[in-house]
Every structure is written in C-alpha cells, then in structure tokens.
Motif scaffolding. Sequence first.
Motif, PDB file in Angstrom:
ATOM      1  N   ARG B  89       0.823  -1.210   0.000  1.00 49.79           N
ATOM      2  CA  ARG B  89       0.000   0.000   0.000  1.00 49.79           C
ATOM      3  C   ARG B  89       0.853   1.254   0.000  1.00 49.79           C
ATOM      4  O   ARG B  89       0.477   2.269  -0.571  1.00 49.79           O
ATOM      5  CB  ARG B  89      -0.884   0.016   1.244  1.00 49.79           C
ATOM      6  CG  ARG B  89      -2.223  -0.615   1.047  1.00 49.79           C
ATOM      7  CD  ARG B  89      -3.003  -0.587   2.343  1.00 49.79           C
ATOM      8  NE  ARG B  89      -4.129  -1.475   2.288  1.00 49.79           N
ATOM      9  CZ  ARG B  89      -5.335  -1.116   1.875  1.00 49.79           C
ATOM     10  NH1 ARG B  89      -5.561   0.114   1.517  1.00 49.79           N
ATOM     11  NH2 ARG B  89      -6.313  -1.991   1.824  1.00 49.79           N
ATOM     12  N   GLY B  90       2.002   1.165   0.672  1.00 49.92           N
ATOM     13  CA  GLY B  90       2.897   2.316   0.705  1.00 49.92           C
ATOM     14  C   GLY B  90       3.483   2.623  -0.672  1.00 49.92           C
ATOM     15  O   GLY B  90       3.729   3.765  -1.016  1.00 49.92           O
ATOM     16  N   LEU B  92       1.952   1.747  -3.675  1.00 51.67           N
ATOM     17  CA  LEU B  92       0.894   2.150  -4.600  1.00 51.67           C
ATOM     18  C   LEU B  92       0.551   3.613  -4.382  1.00 51.67           C
ATOM     19  O   LEU B  92       0.430   4.069  -3.253  1.00 51.67           O
ATOM     20  CB  LEU B  92      -0.361   1.304  -4.387  1.00 51.67           C
ATOM     21  CG  LEU B  92      -0.230  -0.179  -4.698  1.00 51.67           C
ATOM     22  CD1 LEU B  92      -1.581  -0.872  -4.556  1.00 51.67           C
ATOM     23  CD2 LEU B  92       0.323  -0.384  -6.086  1.00 51.67           C
ATOM     24  N   GLY B  93       0.386   4.330  -5.467  1.00 51.40           N
ATOM     25  CA  GLY B  93       0.042   5.743  -5.350  1.00 51.40           C
ATOM     26  C   GLY B  93       1.272   6.612  -5.162  1.00 51.40           C
ATOM     27  O   GLY B  93       1.255   7.789  -5.465  1.00 51.40           O
TER      28      GLY B  93
END
Lengths: 336, 327
Positions: B89-90, B92-93
């Motif tokens: 998650r870290g 992604l984006g």
Amino acid sequence: MQVLRYIGRRVLFVVPQLFGIILVSFFLVKLIPGDPAVMMLGPTASEQSIADLRDKLGVSKPLVVQFGRYMHDVVRGDLGTSWQTTRPVTEDLFQRFPATLELITLGLLVAIAIGFPLGVAAARRKRGAVRRFADYYGLLAGAVPDFWLALVLIFVFYTLLGWSPPPLGRIDMAVIPPPTITGSLVIDSLLAGDLRALLSALGHLLLPVLTLGVINAGPILKMTQSTMERTLNSEFIRYAETCGLPRRVVLRQAVRAALPSVLTIVSVLYGFLIGGAVLVEIVFSWGGAGQYAVQGVLNADLNPVLGFVVFSAVLSLVIYLIVDLLYFALDPRMRG
Amino acid sequence: MSAAASILDVADLWVAFPSYREATIYALKGLDLRIAPGEMIGLVGESGSGKTTLARAIMGLVPPPGVIERGQVAFAGLDLRAMDEETRRGLLGRDIAMVIPNPRAELNPVLTVGQQIANIALHHLGVGRKEAMAVALDMLRAVRIPDPERRLHAYPHELSGGMAQRVVIAIALACSPKLVISDDATSGLDVTVQAQVLDLLQSMVRQKGAATLFITRDIAITAHFCSRIGIIYDGQIVEMADTRAFFARPAHPYSIMLLAAFSHNPALRARWTRGDVAIAGQRAGAGCAFAPRCVRRQPRCLAEAPELRTLGFGHQTRCHFPVQAPA
Ligand SMILES: Nc1ncnc2c1ncn2[C@@H]1O[C@H](COP(=O)(O)OP(=O)(O)OP(=O)(O)O)[C@@H](O)[C@H]1O
Ligand code: SF4
Ligand SMILES: [Mg+2]
C-alpha cells in the motif's frame, strides 16, 4: 441559498399534503364501527338521550359537513375533545407524544449502535463468524415480534434478576417527575438537575428501549451491509485502493458513501415507529401516543385517533424535511 | 537488459478467474514484460485480451474471484508478490501510480478535487494538511487546469471529462512515481481533448522521469507516444519491438491485422483478416491461440504452441511463421 429555496418549496407542499392526509384518514376513521354516543352513555341510556347526544356531538350530520367542521377547528389548532379523558386532544397529545418520541428516538439510537457497525463488519468479510452472526441476527430480528421480546426481557431482567424496575410507566410512582419543559423525562430531569428522577426515568427506559433497539437493528443491519458491499465494490473505492490509501481511510470513504442509505432506512423506521411501537408501549404501560390512539379506536373515541394521525403526519413531514437537509449536507451532487 | 536495470519485471504471470459453472478462465497465460526506468511502453490488444488484468495484477489488486496462480512481479528489484500488504500500500500511489479511464465515476463523489489530491500527498509524502493542499494546488497548476484556486474546491461532478482526466493525472503524478500505468486513460474523451490530455500525460511523465505502461486498444496512439510497443493477445505477449521497428516491420499476423484495420486500403484489410472460427481438430489450449483467426495458419500451428522468440534488435514475436519482409 439553494437549500433555503428548497425548504421554502417543501413547506409550501406541506399544506396540501396535510390536507390530503386528514381528508383520507377522516373518512377512514368514520368507517370504524361503533357509536360514541352509545359508548359514552352506557348500555342503559334511553333512545332519546342517545339521539340528543348524537346531535350535540355533530355525528348525526352528513359526513361532508362533519369534515368541514373538523377542518374548521383543525386550522385553529383545535383537535376536539376526547370523551374518555374529557380533555382537549391537543393537550393529551402534547403530553403523550414526547413519551413516544423519547422511547423511539432512544430505541433507534440503540438500533443504529447495534446494526450499523455489525453491517459494516459483515460487509467486509464474505465468510467468518461475524458474517454468520449478522445473517442470523437479521433473520431473527425480522421474525421475533417486538412485544414478545419485551415480555422475555421483562421476565429475565425484572422477574428473575430484579435488575430493572417494574414495567409500569415511565418513572417510579414514588419519584416526583421533573417540571415539564420538553416532555422528555430524561431531558427535563437533566434541566431540573434532578438526579433521582433522571435515574428512575433511565431505569424505566432501559427495557423498552432495548426491545426496540434489538428488533429495529435488523433492517438497519441489512441495509448497511448491502450498501457497504456495493460501495466496497464501487469504482471509486477500487481507485482509492490503487492509490494506496491506508485501509482505514478507504473504509472511512466507503462508510461515508453508505450513510445516505442508512439515513433513509432510519427515517422510514422512525416514521413507522411513531405508531408502530404501540405494542411495546402497551406491554410497558408507557402511556404514549400510540396507546392513546388505540384506546380511541377501541372506544369509538374518534378525535384522539384523528388527532394522532395529524400529529404523526406533521412529525413525519418534519422528519423527512430534516432527512432531506441531511442528504444535502452529505452529498454535494444534490446541491447541484 | 538485466533484472536490476528494469523498473518493472513481470515474468510468466498467470492470472485465473475460477468459476463454479464453467471452466476456469485464464486472463493472463504466462505473460512476460519488462520496463526500463523512464521508458514509455505501449501495450495494445483488443477487448478482453487481459490488459486491465495485467495492470491490476502488477498492483496486487486482481478483483475477486481472480487469483495470481504463478509468476513474478518485481518492481525496482522488490518482489511485489511476496511483499506484505502494508508495504505494498505504501508503494501504490507513491511509486506505482494509476491513470484510470473513467474519472468521473472513479473519483470520490463527495470529496473535492483538492481533498483528493491532498489525500495522496498526506498519506504518501508525510506532509501536513496545509502543505498537502499546497501540493494539490501546485499539481492542478501543473496539469494546466484553468482557474486552479477555484477548481481546488470543485467536486468531480462539476468537472468536464477532460478536466477530470487532468485531475487523475495530477493524483497519479503528485508523488513523482517511478512507474505510471495508464489503462485506457483517454478512451472516454473526444478526439481533440484526447490529444491534449495525452500530450499533457507525456510531458508530465517525461518531466518526472517516470516509466510508463501505456495500455490502449488504439494502436495509432502508441506510434506517437511510446518508445516500445507490446502486442497482447489472449493473455500473452505476441510481439514486442521498438516503435520504429514495429511500424516498419511488424512480424506477427495479429499485429498486421491490427495495423491493417487502420489502413485505407480495403484489399489490405481483407488480406489480413479472417473470421473467428473454431477449427476442428484443435484441442482447447493446444497450438497457437491466434490460429482460428490467422491468415498464415499452417498445420503446425494447431499442434504446437509458438514460443516468444527473438528476431533481432530486441524484436520478439510469438509465431511459427512470422512475416519477415515488410508487409
Ligand atoms: N472479474 C472478473 N471475473 C471473471 N472474469 C474476468 C473478470 N475480469 C476479467 N475477467 C476475464 O479476463 C479477461 C481479460 O479481461 P480484462 O479486463 O483484463 O481485458 P482488457 O484487455 O482490459 O479489455 P478491455 O480493453 O475491454 O478493457 C476477460 O476476457 C474476462 O473474461
Ligand atoms: S503461429 Fe501460426 S497461427 Fe499462430 S500467428 Fe503464427 S502463423 Fe498464425
Ligand atoms: Mg481494460
């Protein structure tokens, strides 16, 4: 600005809506068999005195004339008199409606507190204990009648355990109720700073509120769960996932998107419970509005029944107006 | 190209969509793809060929019931499949960003444009709220949205399609990612807006030095924007070449079919197109996946599946009988 225009339009519509509701319910209520004159004078009354009373009550005139007279009074805030209590219906209702509202408001708050988190949790997992519990809960809450649950709770918490006060009204007979300001015993005793009255009122609220809460959590749970499932699969939540936003942020966005549907079901339940809590009111001798209306129906005392309808209609319209304003606040697309 | 030199290394990737009633569908069947840092690579294939599935598999977000059955996905040398969810998650984006096709449905309808860009900065750059809003404003300026101060407070439904697409680009590039995946990003826009948005995307990724996986069904677009072209058919890469080499000497019959579809010469189109008919005698999964539609099909194609092989100069194709001379 948009909002003010909207409220203005809604309030304009309230007048014809109310008129329609009163019109329909007036004629429906008149269909209820039973002659108030007979009821009032008892079985030994003479034909003549019954006829006199009928004339005096105005029930011998044609229905249309009766309706005209009723509307004439309603516009002036006069909902007639109840022959059972011999008091103006408006006064009776102003006493009893707060009792019902306090009950169902707290009941729905409990229902939300149970149903909403459970629905969110169940939507997040397709399998597992939480999901199964939520499924059973929804099923049972839909199947169990509220008055029956009320009786079970009374049996357990009053008869067996003795933890709750007897199911007789809203406050201990020995406790002096606080001076009436809002009609809600909780709020009024808080305002009066009367701890004894507050505790007694809360104690009496406990079981009926729990009953309504546990039963009505069912539909809230179902609605929350299905909406959350849809939202969690929606495009913008999937996009939020691809953006790597933290799990709790994504969940918060999904919950936020599910709120309008939950609001809808809560408002529907609220409107329904104004009259629909009557069995629970009876079991706990609550002295609420629903009970008052049912007494009216059973004794051909029609003014309380009609008065109840008018009060509930106004209240529902107010609730729906508030709900619409909340939609406005929740969804920028509605602000156009 | 060594593994260390590539920013993304996808090898032998299999993604399955199991179904209770029918046979499992494989959306990706051993797909290989490498992207070098800063490179802009175009991935072209028809609808259903597995392009979106690839994008999602790279990010570890294959929608259920889909599962990655096999294969490696490495990003800057990190094994994305072995990584725990929080770490991923870290990334992604921040390091891997996505540009999506339908921004008005995919942006959050109840948050302002500013809040949505700021959210990314807030969670990936570790800045405060105020600073995040400043980043959002900068990004709106960078994607050349008119009147950015006002648009900061606009909701997605108040934007035109082109403007919403610019916002998505702003979100994707806010953290200066190393890889941008653009999936069908401009298919919903009309032609002039599409060109503007593509120009913007190209100049933004160049400026940030990001590598780009540019997914599209429109092979013509890739000619202008990409340095390399990959053709995907039925979950496999069937041709991969530098853009110049690809357009000069396309080797795979499917690539030529795609190109012929754009030509104004009906005879050429007819020559390279064949109805999609199942062939008697070909077992499912055996032989070349393109065989039913291939004009160059021969008996060997039905019996033996072609491997991806190199023709020279990094030009690869998956065909027993590739077209060697200019078509
Ligand atoms: N959620 C799903 N459930 C079942 N099968 C799926 C799912 N998503 C994709 N597939 C299968 O995977 C294959 C590839 O789909 P994918 O969306 O990756 O294609 P695509 O190349 O992106 O197509 P398009 O150009 O239309 O976007 C499809 O043929 C479909 O059968
Ligand atoms: S292997 Fe045979 S069938 Fe497949 S693309 Fe090449 S020529 Fe056509
Ligand atoms: Mg796709």
